[in-house]
Motif scaffolding. Structure first.
Motif, short mmCIF file in Angstrom:
data_model
loop_
_atom_site.label_atom_id
_atom_site.label_comp_id
_atom_site.label_asym_id
_atom_site.label_seq_id
_atom_site.Cartn_x
_atom_site.Cartn_y
_atom_site.Cartn_z
N PHE A 273 -7.27 20.04 4.89
CA PHE A 273 -6.06 20.37 5.66
C PHE A 273 -4.93 20.81 4.74
CE2 PHE A 273 -2.13 18.62 7.69
CZ PHE A 273 -2.07 19.45 8.80
N LEU A 274 -4.63 19.99 3.72
CA LEU A 274 -3.54 20.32 2.81
C LEU A 274 -3.87 21.53 1.95
CD1 LEU A 274 -2.39 16.77 1.66
CD2 LEU A 274 -1.43 18.19 3.48
N THR A 275 -5.13 21.67 1.60
CA THR A 275 -5.54 22.84 0.82
C THR A 275 -5.34 24.12 1.62
OG1 THR A 275 -7.15 21.56 -0.46
CG2 THR A 275 -7.48 23.94 -0.37
N ALA A 276 -5.74 24.10 2.89
CA ALA A 276 -5.57 25.28 3.73
C ALA A 276 -4.10 25.62 3.94
CB ALA A 276 -6.25 25.05 5.09
N LEU A 277 -3.24 24.61 3.90
CA LEU A 277 -1.80 24.84 4.07
C LEU A 277 -1.13 25.30 2.78
CD1 LEU A 277 -0.99 21.81 6.37
CD2 LEU A 277 -0.73 24.22 6.99
N GLY A 278 -1.88 25.35 1.68
CA GLY A 278 -1.37 25.94 0.45
C GLY A 278 -0.74 24.97 -0.52
N ILE A 279 -1.19 23.72 -0.54
CA ILE A 279 -0.56 22.75 -1.44
C ILE A 279 -0.74 23.13 -2.90
CG2 ILE A 279 -2.53 21.18 -1.61
CD1 ILE A 279 -0.46 18.86 -1.44
N HIS A 280 -1.80 23.87 -3.23
CA HIS A 280 -2.02 24.25 -4.63
C HIS A 280 -0.96 25.22 -5.15
CE1 HIS A 280 -6.15 22.63 -3.90
NE2 HIS A 280 -5.97 22.22 -5.13
N GLN A 281 -0.20 25.83 -4.24
CA GLN A 281 0.88 26.71 -4.69
C GLN A 281 1.90 25.94 -5.53
OE1 GLN A 281 2.41 28.44 -1.13
NE2 GLN A 281 0.57 29.65 -0.72
N TYR B 272 0.84 -1.19 0.00
CA TYR B 272 0.00 0.00 0.00
C TYR B 272 0.88 1.25 0.00
CZ TYR B 272 1.13 0.02 5.00
OH TYR B 272 1.80 0.01 6.19
N LEU B 273 0.26 2.38 -0.31
CA LEU B 273 0.95 3.67 -0.31
C LEU B 273 0.36 4.55 0.78
CD1 LEU B 273 1.09 4.49 -4.13
CD2 LEU B 273 3.04 3.91 -2.69
N THR B 274 1.20 5.31 1.45
CA THR B 274 0.74 6.36 2.34
C THR B 274 1.11 7.71 1.73
OG1 THR B 274 2.78 6.36 3.64
CG2 THR B 274 1.02 4.88 4.36
N SER B 275 0.58 8.78 2.29
CA SER B 275 0.78 10.10 1.70
C SER B 275 2.23 10.49 1.51
CB SER B 275 0.05 11.16 2.54
OG SER B 275 -1.34 10.94 2.51
N PRO B 276 3.14 10.23 2.45
CA PRO B 276 4.53 10.62 2.22
C PRO B 276 5.16 9.96 1.00
CG PRO B 276 4.18 10.19 4.55
CD PRO B 276 2.94 9.73 3.83
N GLU B 277 4.67 8.76 0.65
CA GLU B 277 5.24 8.06 -0.50
C GLU B 277 4.75 8.64 -1.82
OE1 GLU B 277 7.52 5.86 0.27
OE2 GLU B 277 7.02 6.08 2.40
N ILE B 278 3.69 9.45 -1.78
CA ILE B 278 3.15 10.04 -3.00
C ILE B 278 4.03 11.16 -3.51
CG2 ILE B 278 1.19 11.32 -3.98
CD1 ILE B 278 0.57 8.38 -3.47
N SER B 279 4.48 12.04 -2.58
CA SER B 279 5.24 13.21 -3.01
C SER B 279 5.88 13.90 -1.81
CB SER B 279 4.30 14.22 -3.70
OG SER B 279 4.93 15.47 -3.88
N PRO B 280 7.06 14.53 -2.00
CA PRO B 280 7.66 15.35 -0.94
C PRO B 280 6.78 16.53 -0.54
CG PRO B 280 9.28 14.85 -2.64
CD PRO B 280 7.95 14.41 -3.18
N LEU B 281 5.79 16.85 -1.36
CA LEU B 281 4.88 17.95 -1.00
C LEU B 281 4.17 17.68 0.31
CD1 LEU B 281 3.25 18.67 -4.49
CD2 LEU B 281 4.75 20.21 -3.20
N PHE B 282 3.89 16.42 0.61
CA PHE B 282 3.19 16.11 1.85
C PHE B 282 4.05 16.50 3.05
CE2 PHE B 282 2.00 13.27 5.36
CZ PHE B 282 0.65 13.55 5.45
N GLY B 283 5.31 16.11 3.05
CA GLY B 283 6.20 16.48 4.14
C GLY B 283 6.36 17.98 4.26
N ALA B 284 6.38 18.68 3.13
CA ALA B 284 6.50 20.14 3.14
C ALA B 284 5.26 20.78 3.78
CB ALA B 284 6.70 20.67 1.73
#
Length: 388
Positions: A315-323, A58-70
């Motif tokens: 949560f991620l949207t509020a933190l600005g992931i779309h930037q 399985y995959l968790t969010s950190p494995e998807i992209s470094p954006l999650f950790g950021a």
């Protein structure tokens, strides 16, 4: 075949479980799941198998992209500032998987928040020696990183878990004529089978009494007594800061709704979901959604303040992931890097996938009102407890 033998069964683990059943006559499903996942030598998480990532199950969010950790780093940085930018700031990650979130958050902090990075002490709490070795290889050379087998004391900073609590062993229950029954596991003709009987502990009835509800008549449901116990431990560990819990789950009113007949127990093998925990023993993950109402109540009773509850998508949207999707200056159009970021953001926010992971913030000794990741979320008390 892989280096650990058959994909379908771990015969040594089946023998261990069978021997315990033979000695006791039967075991609770919770004990079966605990052995399947955490037996110190043969358990799914303890055997050294690569379970997370493209080559795992399985995959968790950190494995998807470094954006999650950021993005997690952005929330951590806000907590650090609200604490007054202390020179010593501890980030504890229990159940840190492959160490990917730690790596990505530390790299982000070194670029974007060098003062925070200088103050940061990153503690990975890991019970699997094989997994800890994998994390050490990934984080080799990162200053301020250390390992522990239990939550440290007197933490000023953040305790962050990502898909940890849903991997705790659970009691499996049903309701027959309004009476709680619990699943036990026996062995017949070489196969593991369920039988139902009186609950093994009064804590199960106490759990539902506190919620003021039972699962629906005839429904299967899971009771994760370890999740609130872990939350109390985290509250004891935290002196000042925030406990951030990201996991699959629901408020109790949704998790134990009368229409939910089959519970939430799932198994994962080679990125394929299944519903039978008695096959591929030791070769598949077993997980269930957590009751965030009980987890939040445990934190509240242990002195934490409920600071926020929302979906990972919000949560991620509020933190600005779309930037991350803004065109680069002077760019001529979307290239491979942009397309990769777009796919990553889409996966992390997908409302039917990782986007439905819940984020819960609980705080002590810090003003945690309107934390950035929860700024647009509904009132958490109303969502979790039905009161404003």
């Amino acid at each position: 075949m892989d280096e650990f033998g058959s994909h379908t069964e771990n015969d040594a683990l089946r023998d261990v479980i069978a021997a315990e059943i033979a000695a006791a006559g039967r075991v609770t499903f919770r004990r079966f799941m605990e052995l399947a996942l955490y037996h110190p030598e043969h358990g799914y998480y303890m055997s050294g198998r690569e379970v997370i990532g493209p080559r795992g199950d399985y995959l968790t969010s950190p494995e998807i992209s470094p954006l999650f950790g950021a993005m997690i780093g952005r929330q951590v940085a806000e907590v650090w500032r609200r604490l007054g930018e202390p020179a010593a700031f501890t980030l504890v990650e229990p159940g840190p998987g492959n160490g990917t979130m730690a790596r990505d958050l530390l790299r982000w902090a070194a670029r974007a928040e060098p003062d925070l990075r200088a103050a940061l002490r990153y503690v990975l709490v890991e019970r699997s020696p094989a997994q800890a070795a994998r994390q050490r290889r990934l984080l080799d050379g990162d200053d301020g990183v250390c390992w522990a087998e239990a939550l440290p004391a007197d933490v000023t900073g953040c305790i962050i878990s990502n898909e940890l609590l849903d991997a705790f062993a659970v009691h499996l229950v049903t309701v027959e004529a309004g009476v709680l029954r619990e699943a036990y596991v026996e062995q017949r003709d070489g196969a593991f089978v369920e039988v139902w009987d009186t609950p093994s502990t009064a804590d199960i009835a106490t759990y539902f009494a506190a919620l003021g509800r039972l699962p629906g008549e005839g429904a299967r449901a899971e009771v994760n007594l370890a999740a609130p116990a872990w939350t109390r431990e985290a509250a004891t560990s935290l002196e000042r800061g925030v406990v951030l819990t990201l996991d699959y789950g629901y408020p109790a009113a949704h998790l134990y709704a009368s229409w939910r007949g089959q519970g939430t127990l799932l198994c994962f093998s080679r990125h394929t979901a299944g519903h039978d925990p008695y096959v591929r023993v030791g070769r598949q993950d077993i997980t269930s959604h957590i009751d965030f109402t009980t987890v939040a109540r445990a934190g509240r009773d242990a002195g934490l303040t409920l600071a926020g509850f929302t979906t990972q998508r919000e949560f991620l949207t509020a933190l600005g992931i779309h930037q991350a999707l803004r065109p680069s200056e002077g760019g001529t159009g979307p290239g491979e890097e942009y397309i990769a970021r777009y796919r990553a953001v889409t996966n992390l926010l997908e409302s039917a996938g990782l986007g439905r992971v819940r984020a819960l913030a609980q705080a002590r000794g810090v003003d945690a009102t309107a934390l950035r990741g929860f700024a647009d979320a509904p009132d958490p008390g109303e969502t979790l407890f039905g009161v404003p």
